[in-house]
Design a protein around this motif. Sequence first.
Motif, PDB file in Angstrom:
ATOM      1  N   VAL A  41      -2.878  -1.583  -6.817  1.00  0.00           N
ATOM      2  CA  VAL A  41      -2.721  -1.067  -5.454  1.00  0.00           C
ATOM      3  C   VAL A  41      -1.836  -2.018  -4.651  1.00  0.00           C
ATOM      4  O   VAL A  41      -2.159  -3.191  -4.485  1.00  0.00           O
ATOM      5  CB  VAL A  41      -4.086  -0.912  -4.765  1.00  0.00           C
ATOM      6  CG1 VAL A  41      -3.917  -0.300  -3.373  1.00  0.00           C
ATOM      7  CG2 VAL A  41      -5.028  -0.048  -5.602  1.00  0.00           C
ATOM      8  N   THR A  42      -0.722  -1.490  -4.158  1.00  0.00           N
ATOM      9  CA  THR A  42       0.193  -2.309  -3.353  1.00  0.00           C
ATOM     10  C   THR A  42       0.007  -2.089  -1.859  1.00  0.00           C
ATOM     11  O   THR A  42       0.395  -2.931  -1.060  1.00  0.00           O
ATOM     12  CB  THR A  42       1.656  -1.981  -3.704  1.00  0.00           C
ATOM     13  OG1 THR A  42       1.891  -0.590  -3.437  1.00  0.00           O
ATOM     14  CG2 THR A  42       1.933  -2.276  -5.168  1.00  0.00           C
ATOM     15  N   ALA A  43      -0.548  -0.947  -1.487  1.00  0.00           N
ATOM     16  CA  ALA A  43      -0.753  -0.625  -0.075  1.00  0.00           C
ATOM     17  C   ALA A  43      -1.798   0.468   0.029  1.00  0.00           C
ATOM     18  O   ALA A  43      -1.980   1.258  -0.902  1.00  0.00           O
ATOM     19  CB  ALA A  43       0.556  -0.169   0.578  1.00  0.00           C
ATOM     20  N   VAL A  44      -2.466   0.504   1.153  1.00  0.00           N
ATOM     21  CA  VAL A  44      -3.405   1.581   1.458  1.00  0.00           C
ATOM     22  C   VAL A  44      -2.835   2.343   2.641  1.00  0.00           C
ATOM     23  O   VAL A  44      -2.428   1.744   3.643  1.00  0.00           O
ATOM     24  CB  VAL A  44      -4.802   1.022   1.804  1.00  0.00           C
ATOM     25  CG1 VAL A  44      -5.732   2.145   2.250  1.00  0.00           C
ATOM     26  CG2 VAL A  44      -5.386   0.282   0.612  1.00  0.00           C
ATOM     27  N   THR A  45      -2.781   3.666   2.524  1.00  0.00           N
ATOM     28  CA  THR A  45      -2.239   4.473   3.615  1.00  0.00           C
ATOM     29  C   THR A  45      -3.268   5.490   4.092  1.00  0.00           C
ATOM     30  O   THR A  45      -4.143   5.914   3.338  1.00  0.00           O
ATOM     31  CB  THR A  45      -0.969   5.242   3.200  1.00  0.00           C
ATOM     32  OG1 THR A  45      -1.329   6.271   2.255  1.00  0.00           O
ATOM     33  CG2 THR A  45       0.057   4.322   2.584  1.00  0.00           C
ATOM     34  N   ALA A  46      -3.159   5.848   5.347  1.00  0.00           N
ATOM     35  CA  ALA A  46      -3.898   6.985   5.907  1.00  0.00           C
ATOM     36  C   ALA A  46      -2.867   8.086   6.111  1.00  0.00           C
ATOM     37  O   ALA A  46      -1.983   7.976   6.970  1.00  0.00           O
ATOM     38  CB  ALA A  46      -4.555   6.597   7.229  1.00  0.00           C
TER      39      ALA A  46
END
Length: 273
Positions: A41-46
């Motif tokens: 996981v490189t980023a978490v987005t909404a």
Amino acid sequence: MISHVLPAACTIAGSDSSGGAGLQIDLKTFAAYGIYGLSVVTAVTAQNTRKVTGAWVQSADSVSAQITTLCEEFSVSAWKTGMLGDAAVIGAVIDSLPAGVPLVLDPVIVSTSGHRLITEEALRLLTDGLIPRATVVTPNIPEAEILSGISPIRSLDDMQEAGSVFLSYGADAVVMKGGHRGNDKKAVDLLITHDLEITYEAPRYPYEVHGSGCCFASAIASELSLGRDLPMALSGAKQFIDGAIREAIHLPSGGAVPNPFWRGAVPGDKSIH
């Protein structure tokens, strides 16, 4: 006890909370191919298929640790990168990624609205450090214009010229995706290597599909994981993504996401209520 050994592929990408793009669609695509899917996981987005309301890039140390820990136990047969977030994360991937394994690089640098997602420093690391590691790079036209400096890209000749720039960066191959050439009746992609050029045509459908580029790149990684050479992998991935778009999952909002299980692995209709 029976031991089942499956090929393993790993996506290094951002989390898309809608499930239609990013590492979620990558893992679904791997599963549709019978590939054991791993993720970094490189980023978490909404986000949903219409908008992104927030994004939180992971630390470089987190990304490095995820890759290193996976490599201690799993023999990864192909890697796929998507949204990498920033220069620190790209540097971590460059430093941690093992050599000698196919890498499908999907350069997620432009949002659907045309907004650039990464900085100039990150672009330099991408072209100087990660693209030279790539077995194949899969830019769409807006991404190819930024990364190659060839703009505008309107014709097949323009696609060939831009593709040659990716080879000059050190990539083994590039797939110039022609889906953004909206004036064409068919979507035409162009595979360019140092030895050959092959065009792949597919129907153009009258709707946008969120995550189709991620799904296509992970299909290529799946094909490579199964031991296919690049032209054969591209042919198989094109057939796969055509079906995933043709049989797309249509949402009440009017949006659509790819259907990696269009070949029948998951029963039911093609809608979400």
